[in-house]
Design a protein around this motif. Structure first.
Motif, PDB file in Angstrom:
ATOM      1  N   VAL A 169      30.273   9.261  13.689  1.00  0.00           N
ATOM      2  CA  VAL A 169      30.670   8.122  12.864  1.00  0.00           C
ATOM      3  C   VAL A 169      31.746   7.331  13.597  1.00  0.00           C
ATOM      4  O   VAL A 169      32.696   7.910  14.142  1.00  0.00           O
ATOM      5  N   SER A 170      31.611   6.013  13.607  1.00  0.00           N
ATOM      6  CA  SER A 170      32.642   5.142  14.189  1.00  0.00           C
ATOM      7  C   SER A 170      32.902   3.983  13.238  1.00  0.00           C
ATOM      8  O   SER A 170      32.032   3.590  12.466  1.00  0.00           O
ATOM      9  N   GLU A 191      20.924   3.598   5.657  1.00  0.00           N
ATOM     10  CA  GLU A 191      21.870   2.495   5.499  1.00  0.00           C
ATOM     11  C   GLU A 191      22.062   2.147   4.021  1.00  0.00           C
ATOM     12  O   GLU A 191      23.194   1.969   3.558  1.00  0.00           O
ATOM     13  N   ALA A 192      20.959   2.037   3.288  1.00  0.00           N
ATOM     14  CA  ALA A 192      21.057   1.702   1.865  1.00  0.00           C
ATOM     15  C   ALA A 192      21.808   2.785   1.096  1.00  0.00           C
ATOM     16  O   ALA A 192      22.590   2.485   0.187  1.00  0.00           O
ATOM     17  N   VAL A 211      26.451  -1.004   7.764  1.00  0.00           N
ATOM     18  CA  VAL A 211      26.327   0.218   8.552  1.00  0.00           C
ATOM     19  C   VAL A 211      25.081   0.115   9.419  1.00  0.00           C
ATOM     20  O   VAL A 211      24.031  -0.321   8.953  1.00  0.00           O
ATOM     21  N   ASP A 212      25.231   0.477  10.681  1.00  0.00           N
ATOM     22  CA  ASP A 212      24.100   0.530  11.614  1.00  0.00           C
ATOM     23  C   ASP A 212      23.803   1.987  11.921  1.00  0.00           C
ATOM     24  O   ASP A 212      24.692   2.747  12.315  1.00  0.00           O
ATOM     25  N   VAL A 221      22.600  11.199  16.060  1.00  0.00           N
ATOM     26  CA  VAL A 221      22.499  10.020  15.206  1.00  0.00           C
ATOM     27  C   VAL A 221      23.881   9.383  15.152  1.00  0.00           C
ATOM     28  O   VAL A 221      24.874  10.076  14.913  1.00  0.00           O
ATOM     29  N   ARG A 222      23.943   8.069  15.382  1.00  0.00           N
ATOM     30  CA  ARG A 222      25.220   7.358  15.343  1.00  0.00           C
ATOM     31  C   ARG A 222      25.266   6.452  14.119  1.00  0.00           C
ATOM     32  O   ARG A 222      24.330   5.693  13.873  1.00  0.00           O
ATOM     33  N   LEU A 223      26.364   6.548  13.385  1.00  0.00           N
ATOM     34  CA  LEU A 223      26.588   5.687  12.226  1.00  0.00           C
ATOM     35  C   LEU A 223      27.784   4.784  12.538  1.00  0.00           C
ATOM     36  O   LEU A 223      28.905   5.263  12.641  1.00  0.00           O
ATOM     37  N   LYS A 224      27.530   3.497  12.704  1.00  0.00           N
ATOM     38  CA  LYS A 224      28.598   2.542  12.972  1.00  0.00           C
ATOM     39  C   LYS A 224      28.845   1.745  11.702  1.00  0.00           C
ATOM     40  O   LYS A 224      28.001   0.947  11.285  1.00  0.00           O
TER      41      LYS A 224
END
Length: 261
Positions: free
Chosen positions: A65-66, A97-98, A110-111, A120-123
């Motif tokens: 997460v970032s 995302e939703a 969120v991307d 998996v990256r959550l930006k």
């Protein structure tokens, strides 16, 4: 004289056409190569599907997460609900995302990105409060779009309070509270930076009556949320011209006024 019989004509035709010849060796080789290529394509496709969905090589092992500032990475991970061990290819990034935005209203966007082969990256981008509204001893944060997204125990530092002093008049019914809140947000966003640092409260009495309370008891009559750019420039010039004034009026930016010096 009778003509040739049917059998004789058939025999003559065979003699003309000659004996049937077997397929050429080159044609067989091309057919065999085509069959081999088709089989290879089927095997490659099946192997790719198994690799992406069935093997243990391309599965989720970590979720990073970032961008989180107020929220913790653990909160974002929990809201995303990505199962460790699930195939990377099967992840529905739109659904993730939703889900994050639904469970964490503080998140503006969120991307979700697959980080092959195991991540998996959550930006995330959090909403930034522009105003706060006092409610039951707590404070509701309002972002630049007028969205009330979080309730906190203490107001964030440097964020003005929003006070709605709305009379029970036609103006409220005409515009509605949400519209007036958005107008207050537009004003708070347009205030010059030097003035914004001193702004303590944004008061809304009607669509055309929005004012600012500054530190030191100073006030600014801003008017409506229209012509904000011109009002900001005028207010800066007016404060420089009358540094000791206590009250400023830029509701009509072409005819500003100051008083209480």
């Amino acid at each position: 004289m009778a003509g040739p019989t049917t059998a004789e004509r058939g025999e003559r035709q065979k003699q003309k056409s000659g004996p049937s010849r077997p397929p050429r060796p080159g044609r067989w080789r091309r057919r065999r190569m085509l069959i081999i290529l088709l089989l290879a394509a089927v095997l490659a496709g099946g192997g790719s599907i198994w690799l992406l969905y069935g093997s243990a090589w391309l599965r989720v092992e970590r979720v990073s997460v970032s961008g989180a500032r107020v929220l913790t990475t653990a909160q974002v991970r929990e809201a995303a609900g990505v199962s460790i061990g699930s195939p990377l290819m099967s992840l529905d990034t739109d659904a993730i995302e939703a889900r994050v935005r639904r469970k964490l209203p503080r998140i503006d966007s969120v991307d979700v990105v697959r980080s092959w082969p195991h991540g998996v990256r959550l930006k995330v981008t959090e909403r930034t409060p522009v105003l706060t509204v006092a409610s039951g001893g707590k404070f509701i944060e309002v972002d630049r779009e007028g969205v009330r997204f979080a309730t906190v125990s203490h107001p964030p530092k440097g964020v003005p309070a929003l006070e709605l002093e709305l009379p029970r008049s036609g103006g409220l019914h005409r515009f509605g509270t949400d519209r007036l809140v958005r107008e207050a947000v537009l004003v708070a966003e347009a205030v010059p930076a030097a003035v914004a640092r001193d702004t303590r409260t944004v008061k809304v009495r009607s669509y055309d009556s929005i004012s600012l309370e500054l530190s030191g008891g100073r006030t600014v009559m801003w008017g409506s949320g229209e012509k904000n750019g011109a009002k900001a420039v005028t207010l800066t010039a007016l404060m420089k011209a009358a540094p000791d004034a206590r009250h400023f009026d830029v509701s009509v930016p072409t005819s500003p006024a100051s008083s209480g010096s």
